[in-house]
Design an enzyme around this catalytic site. Structure first.
Site, PDB file in Angstrom:
ATOM      1  N   ASP A   1      -0.112   5.176   0.980  1.00  0.00           N
ATOM      2  CA  ASP A   1      -0.494   6.129   2.084  1.00  0.00           C
ATOM      3  C   ASP A   1      -0.320   5.285   3.323  1.00  0.00           C
ATOM      4  O   ASP A   1      -1.216   4.519   3.748  1.00  0.00           O
ATOM      5  CB  ASP A   1      -1.732   6.671   1.622  1.00  0.00           C
TER       6      ASP A   1
ATOM      7  N   GLY B   1      -9.881  10.358  -2.636  1.00  0.00           N
ATOM      8  CA  GLY B   1     -10.073  11.707  -2.334  1.00  0.00           C
ATOM      9  C   GLY B   1     -11.413  12.259  -3.106  1.00  0.00           C
ATOM     10  O   GLY B   1     -12.001  13.148  -2.193  1.00  0.00           O
ATOM     11  N   LYS B   2     -11.901  11.957  -4.011  1.00  0.00           N
ATOM     12  CA  LYS B   2     -13.101  12.463  -4.731  1.00  0.00           C
ATOM     13  C   LYS B   2     -14.223  11.835  -4.019  1.00  0.00           C
ATOM     14  O   LYS B   2     -15.046  12.708  -3.639  1.00  0.00           O
ATOM     15  CB  LYS B   2     -13.131  11.986  -6.082  1.00  0.00           C
TER      16      LYS B   2
ATOM     17  N   THR C   1      -4.934   3.040  -3.151  1.00  0.00           N
ATOM     18  CA  THR C   1      -6.324   3.856  -3.470  1.00  0.00           C
ATOM     19  C   THR C   1      -6.005   5.321  -4.106  1.00  0.00           C
ATOM     20  O   THR C   1      -6.693   5.920  -4.909  1.00  0.00           O
ATOM     21  CB  THR C   1      -7.044   4.208  -2.290  1.00  0.00           C
TER      22      THR C   1
ATOM     23  N   ARG D   1     -14.391  10.992  -0.883  1.00  0.00           N
ATOM     24  CA  ARG D   1     -14.208  11.702   0.410  1.00  0.00           C
ATOM     25  C   ARG D   1     -14.757  13.066   0.337  1.00  0.00           C
ATOM     26  O   ARG D   1     -15.679  13.336   1.248  1.00  0.00           O
ATOM     27  CB  ARG D   1     -12.645  11.821   0.840  1.00  0.00           C
TER      28      ARG D   1
ATOM     29  N   ASN E   1       0.191  10.933  -7.476  1.00  0.00           N
ATOM     30  CA  ASN E   1       0.745  11.036  -6.134  1.00  0.00           C
ATOM     31  C   ASN E   1       1.683   9.923  -5.719  1.00  0.00           C
ATOM     32  O   ASN E   1       2.704  10.029  -5.015  1.00  0.00           O
ATOM     33  CB  ASN E   1      -0.473  10.567  -5.065  1.00  0.00           C
TER      34      ASN E   1
ATOM     35  N   ASP F   1       0.829  -1.041  -0.029  1.00  0.00           N
ATOM     36  CA  ASP F   1       0.036  -0.253  -0.105  1.00  0.00           C
ATOM     37  C   ASP F   1       1.073   1.306  -0.009  1.00  0.00           C
ATOM     38  O   ASP F   1       1.956   1.039   0.184  1.00  0.00           O
ATOM     39  CB  ASP F   1      -0.906  -0.155   1.221  1.00  0.00           C
TER      40      ASP F   1
HETATM   41  C1  XBP Z   1      -5.364   6.079   0.763  1.00  0.00           C
HETATM   42  C2  XBP Z   1      -6.601   7.194   0.552  1.00  0.00           C
HETATM   43  C3  XBP Z   1      -6.393   8.149  -0.652  1.00  0.00           C
HETATM   44  C4  XBP Z   1      -5.698   9.223   0.041  1.00  0.00           C
HETATM   45  C5  XBP Z   1      -5.940  10.450  -1.101  1.00  0.00           C
HETATM   46  O1  XBP Z   1      -5.697   4.851   1.117  1.00  0.00           O
HETATM   47  O2  XBP Z   1      -7.632   6.788   0.649  1.00  0.00           O
HETATM   48  O3  XBP Z   1      -7.663   8.397  -1.067  1.00  0.00           O
HETATM   49  O4  XBP Z   1      -6.100   9.640   1.356  1.00  0.00           O
HETATM   50  O5  XBP Z   1      -5.659  10.263  -2.566  1.00  0.00           O
HETATM   51  P1  XBP Z   1      -4.826   3.411   1.065  1.00  0.00           P
HETATM   52  P2  XBP Z   1      -6.360  10.683  -3.611  1.00  0.00           P
HETATM   53  O6  XBP Z   1      -3.598   3.656   1.795  1.00  0.00           O
HETATM   54  O7  XBP Z   1      -5.914   2.515   1.733  1.00  0.00           O
HETATM   55  O8  XBP Z   1      -4.640   3.180  -0.595  1.00  0.00           O
HETATM   56  O9  XBP Z   1      -6.909  12.051  -3.150  1.00  0.00           O
HETATM   57  O10 XBP Z   1      -5.580  10.953  -4.840  1.00  0.00           O
HETATM   58  O11 XBP Z   1      -7.658   9.796  -3.897  1.00  0.00           O
HETATM   59 MG    MG Z   2      -2.865   3.216   3.442  1.00  0.00          MG
END
Ligand code: XBP
Ligand code: MG
Length: 241
Positions: A28, A69-70, A136, A72, A141, A26
């Protein structure tokens, strides 16, 4: 603060990692503590767009249940009692600003890889294991983070990269993991997923992939009962070779 896993569990976790044909990471929270930068980037996008929204850490922690993100932004908008309509085009524009600002933040070098990550990647490469990314987050990014941390060679280090917008359903759906298994041509039991959140754990588990959790800032108190191992970070794992 959670107590670190006992030494025996650490050895077992290292053995699980060593025996795998592929390690699936993963991004983030796992490779780097990026969520705080994401939070700041969302707030910057709201301000630039003239929206009087501000996500503090407590609000963001709660909103992180919604992956993507979208999605959210859409979920937060839906919670407002009296909010003007927010079209998909507006959300896309907000997210575009957020993504660009996130890349600027990452470019400053303020978000290094978490302890043990670089060693683990290097050790896996030297053992001939394959590396993949199941995330995700948006593709841009990943590039911003890993080019800063590993240089341009990062793209050749990873055999397969599947991001949120590449599949129909984001985590906790198993789509990113199932797609990776198809592309790697491997069985789930030949792989290990390294995750930091309950949503990530559920996604990988639904694809039958064993999961090692590295606890992160926003998800450290999630329920990880179904994980094979739960560590505070990957630093001691790397040292076991
Ligand atoms: C990560 C996320 C992502 C980031 C934002 O989840 O939820 O949405 O917060 O990225 P994970 P974007 O670590 O479980 O993959 O704004 O590009 O969607
Ligand atoms: Mg994560």
């Amino acid at each position: 603060m959670h107590a670190e896993a006992p030494a025996a569990a650490l050895c077992d976790a290292a053995e699980l990692i060593r025996r795998a044909s592929a390690l699936i990471f993963d991004v983030d929270g796992t490779l780097a503590e990026t969520e705080e930068l994401h939070r700041q980037a969302f707030n910057e996008a709201f301000a630039r767009h003239g929206l009087a929204w501000h996500w503090d850490r407590a609000v963001y922690k709660d909103l992180l249940r919604v992956t993507g993100g979208k999605e959210r932004i859409r979920a937060y908008h839906a919670r407002q009692r009296s909010a003007p309509p927010l079209s998909d085009a507006h959300i896309a524009e907000l997210h575009r600003i957020k993504t660009a600002y996130y890349a600027e933040l990452v470019e400053t070098g303020c978000c290094p890889l978490r302890p043990g990550v670089a060693n683990l990647l290097a050790a896996a490469k030297s053992r001939g294991q394959r590396l993949a990314i199941a995330t995700t987050t948006s593709r841009g990014n990943i590039d911003a983070l890993l080019s800063r941390a590993l240089g341009d060679r990062w793209t050749t280090d990873f055999d397969v990269i599947v991001a949120g917008d590449d599949v129909r359903h984001k985590k906790p759906a198993p789509d990113v993991y199932l797609e990776i298994l198809v592309r790697l041509k491997l069985e789930a039991s030949d792989c290990v997923a390294i995750e930091d959140s309950a949503n990530g754990l559920i996604a990988a588990s639904r694809a039958n992939i064993p999961v090692l959790i590295t606890r992160s800032m926003f998800f450290r108190d999630d329920d990880f009962a179904d994980a094979r191992f739960v560590l505070n970070d990957l630093s001691r794992l790397g040292r076991l070779g």
